[in-house]
Write a protein that holds these residues in place. Structure first.
Motif, mmCIF file in Angstrom:
data_model
loop_
_atom_site.group_PDB
_atom_site.id
_atom_site.type_symbol
_atom_site.label_atom_id
_atom_site.label_comp_id
_atom_site.label_asym_id
_atom_site.label_seq_id
_atom_site.Cartn_x
_atom_site.Cartn_y
_atom_site.Cartn_z
ATOM 1 N N GLN A 138 0.807 -1.210 0.000
ATOM 2 C CA GLN A 138 0.000 0.000 0.000
ATOM 3 C C GLN A 138 0.848 1.272 0.000
ATOM 4 O O GLN A 138 0.338 2.360 -0.226
ATOM 5 C CB GLN A 138 -0.970 0.001 1.199
ATOM 6 N N ASP A 139 2.134 1.147 0.275
ATOM 7 C CA ASP A 139 3.036 2.299 0.172
ATOM 8 C C ASP A 139 3.403 2.492 -1.293
ATOM 9 O O ASP A 139 3.596 1.526 -2.037
ATOM 10 C CB ASP A 139 4.292 2.088 1.013
ATOM 11 N N SER A 140 3.504 3.748 -1.705
ATOM 12 C CA SER A 140 3.722 4.051 -3.120
ATOM 13 C C SER A 140 4.249 5.466 -3.257
ATOM 14 O O SER A 140 4.371 6.194 -2.284
ATOM 15 C CB SER A 140 2.388 3.922 -3.873
ATOM 16 N N VAL A 141 4.525 5.838 -4.508
ATOM 17 C CA VAL A 141 4.771 7.237 -4.849
ATOM 18 C C VAL A 141 4.051 7.474 -6.172
ATOM 19 O O VAL A 141 4.155 6.681 -7.105
ATOM 20 C CB VAL A 141 6.282 7.597 -4.901
ATOM 21 N N LEU B 232 7.456 -2.553 -8.949
ATOM 22 C CA LEU B 232 7.483 -1.981 -10.298
ATOM 23 C C LEU B 232 7.822 -0.503 -10.231
ATOM 24 O O LEU B 232 7.322 0.225 -9.379
ATOM 25 C CB LEU B 232 6.131 -2.134 -10.986
ATOM 26 N N PHE B 233 8.654 -0.076 -11.164
ATOM 27 C CA PHE B 233 8.987 1.330 -11.382
ATOM 28 C C PHE B 233 8.444 1.656 -12.763
ATOM 29 O O PHE B 233 8.777 0.969 -13.733
ATOM 30 C CB PHE B 233 10.504 1.524 -11.330
ATOM 31 N N ARG B 234 7.578 2.651 -12.858
ATOM 32 C CA ARG B 234 6.959 2.989 -14.138
ATOM 33 C C ARG B 234 7.387 4.372 -14.589
ATOM 34 O O ARG B 234 7.532 5.286 -13.791
ATOM 35 C CB ARG B 234 5.437 2.955 -14.018
ATOM 36 N N LEU B 235 7.533 4.494 -15.904
ATOM 37 C CA LEU B 235 7.838 5.777 -16.547
ATOM 38 C C LEU B 235 6.768 6.054 -17.590
ATOM 39 O O LEU B 235 6.322 5.129 -18.285
ATOM 40 C CB LEU B 235 9.191 5.717 -17.252
ATOM 41 N N GLU C 246 7.690 -0.214 -17.882
ATOM 42 C CA GLU C 246 7.644 -0.851 -16.563
ATOM 43 C C GLU C 246 8.955 -1.574 -16.315
ATOM 44 O O GLU C 246 9.373 -2.400 -17.131
ATOM 45 C CB GLU C 246 6.501 -1.869 -16.466
ATOM 46 N N ILE C 247 9.591 -1.259 -15.202
ATOM 47 C CA ILE C 247 10.858 -1.881 -14.846
ATOM 48 C C ILE C 247 10.715 -2.502 -13.455
ATOM 49 O O ILE C 247 10.516 -1.772 -12.473
ATOM 50 C CB ILE C 247 12.008 -0.844 -14.830
ATOM 51 N N PRO C 248 10.782 -3.833 -13.349
ATOM 52 C CA PRO C 248 10.753 -4.428 -12.007
ATOM 53 C C PRO C 248 12.109 -4.219 -11.336
ATOM 54 O O PRO C 248 13.142 -4.605 -11.880
ATOM 55 C CB PRO C 248 10.479 -5.912 -12.273
ATOM 56 N N LEU C 249 12.103 -3.545 -10.198
ATOM 57 C CA LEU C 249 13.346 -3.300 -9.471
ATOM 58 C C LEU C 249 13.487 -4.362 -8.385
ATOM 59 O O LEU C 249 12.761 -4.361 -7.392
ATOM 60 C CB LEU C 249 13.358 -1.888 -8.879
ATOM 61 N N HIS C 250 14.425 -5.272 -8.602
ATOM 62 C CA HIS C 250 14.695 -6.380 -7.688
ATOM 63 C C HIS C 250 15.726 -5.950 -6.648
ATOM 64 O O HIS C 250 16.404 -4.937 -6.809
ATOM 65 C CB HIS C 250 15.237 -7.586 -8.460
ATOM 66 N N HIS C 251 15.885 -6.766 -5.620
ATOM 67 C CA HIS C 251 16.917 -6.536 -4.608
ATOM 68 C C HIS C 251 18.276 -6.388 -5.296
ATOM 69 O O HIS C 251 18.657 -7.225 -6.119
ATOM 70 C CB HIS C 251 16.945 -7.706 -3.623
ATOM 71 N N VAL D 203 6.048 4.568 -8.351
ATOM 72 C CA VAL D 203 6.053 3.211 -7.818
ATOM 73 C C VAL D 203 4.613 3.002 -7.347
ATOM 74 O O VAL D 203 4.201 3.560 -6.331
ATOM 75 C CB VAL D 203 7.046 3.038 -6.649
ATOM 76 N N PRO D 204 3.818 2.235 -8.112
ATOM 77 C CA PRO D 204 2.396 2.100 -7.791
ATOM 78 C C PRO D 204 2.144 1.167 -6.609
ATOM 79 O O PRO D 204 2.981 0.334 -6.262
ATOM 80 C CB PRO D 204 1.807 1.514 -9.076
ATOM 81 N N LYS D 205 0.970 1.323 -6.025
ATOM 82 C CA LYS D 205 0.507 0.380 -5.011
ATOM 83 C C LYS D 205 0.334 -0.987 -5.661
ATOM 84 O O LYS D 205 0.183 -1.092 -6.865
ATOM 85 C CB LYS D 205 -0.850 0.829 -4.449
ATOM 86 N N THR D 206 0.330 -2.033 -4.843
ATOM 87 C CA THR D 206 0.050 -3.380 -5.330
ATOM 88 C C THR D 206 -0.835 -4.097 -4.320
ATOM 89 O O THR D 206 -0.690 -3.883 -3.106
ATOM 90 C CB THR D 206 1.345 -4.190 -5.591
ATOM 91 N N ALA D 207 -1.744 -4.927 -4.820
ATOM 92 C CA ALA D 207 -2.617 -5.703 -3.945
ATOM 93 C C ALA D 207 -1.891 -6.944 -3.401
ATOM 94 O O ALA D 207 -2.354 -7.565 -2.444
ATOM 95 C CB ALA D 207 -3.877 -6.126 -4.698
ATOM 96 N N ARG D 208 -0.744 -7.279 -4.009
ATOM 97 C CA ARG D 208 0.041 -8.431 -3.539
ATOM 98 C C ARG D 208 0.562 -8.176 -2.127
ATOM 99 O O ARG D 208 0.831 -7.047 -1.754
ATOM 100 C CB ARG D 208 1.283 -8.650 -4.410
ATOM 101 N N GLU D 209 0.710 -9.253 -1.383
ATOM 102 C CA GLU D 209 1.393 -9.163 -0.093
ATOM 103 C C GLU D 209 2.882 -9.016 -0.385
ATOM 104 O O GLU D 209 3.466 -9.886 -1.018
ATOM 105 C CB GLU D 209 1.153 -10.432 0.722
ATOM 106 N N VAL D 210 3.487 -7.903 0.022
ATOM 107 C CA VAL D 210 4.913 -7.709 -0.232
ATOM 108 C C VAL D 210 5.621 -7.281 1.046
ATOM 109 O O VAL D 210 5.042 -6.608 1.896
ATOM 110 C CB VAL D 210 5.177 -6.674 -1.357
#
Length: 172
Positions: free
Chosen positions: A80-83, A109-112, A124-129, A147-154
């Motif tokens: 639920q945290d995002s920018v 996900l990082f979106r431009l 869309e760029i997935p930013l991994h560890h 960096v959008p919100k996601t409904a996934r448990e993260v």
């Protein structure tokens, strides 16, 4: 994941308020700001870069041959945290800032998107560890990012964004 645990436990995170439409809301993430000691204005709440942050900065600078004097740490506690869509402010870093981003923790996900030409597809760029992303040139002038919100448990994600900020002028 050592850095993620270290930054989670040892960083002074804070929430902040942002204007959104016709009201002021708490930003949906936490942050912490650090600068080089000689850049910190007397009486400010800015923290001095820690040894770990200086070490990571040194590795980034060696890779891209650019010097940085500040870093914004962003903590995305959960999905639920995002920018929201934005371009970075230019008041302290100039119109086309160079921003070096390092990610620790959960993949997000990082979106431009292009500011003016809506026919250009979003990126869309997935930013991994351990991911490293560099925004430079006219990216800030022509693109917005989020960096959008996601409904996934993260699990938490910490993002370090190294920057070049102008040293405040000495007031006599």
């Amino acid at each position: 994941m050592i850095f993620k645990k270290h930054f989670l436990a040892d960083t002074h995170w804070y929430e902040y308020e942002i204007p959104m439409y016709d009201k002021v809301v708490t930003a949906p993430r936490m942050v912490s700001w650090f600068e080089d000691k000689n850049n910190i204005e007397a009486g400010s709440n800015t923290q001095e870069l820690t040894k770990d942050l200086r070490n990571i900065r040194q590795r980034v600078e060696a890779e891209i041959h650019v010097k940085f004097n500040a870093v914004l740490l962003n903590l995305y506690r959960n999905g639920q945290d995002s920018v929201a869509w934005h371009s970075d402010k230019t008041d302290k870093s100039g119109i086309n800032p160079i921003i070096a981003s390092v990610t620790f923790g959960e993949t997000r996900l990082f979106r431009l998107r292009h500011k003016f030409n809506k026919e250009i597809p979003q990126v869309e760029i997935p930013l991994h560890h351990g991911s490293f992303l560099l925004m430079a040139g006219t990216t800030n002038s022509f693109w917005q990012h989020q960096v959008p919100k996601t409904a996934r448990e993260v699990l938490p994600r910490i993002n370090l964004t190294f920057r070049q900020v102008n040293k405040p002028p000495n007031i006599i």
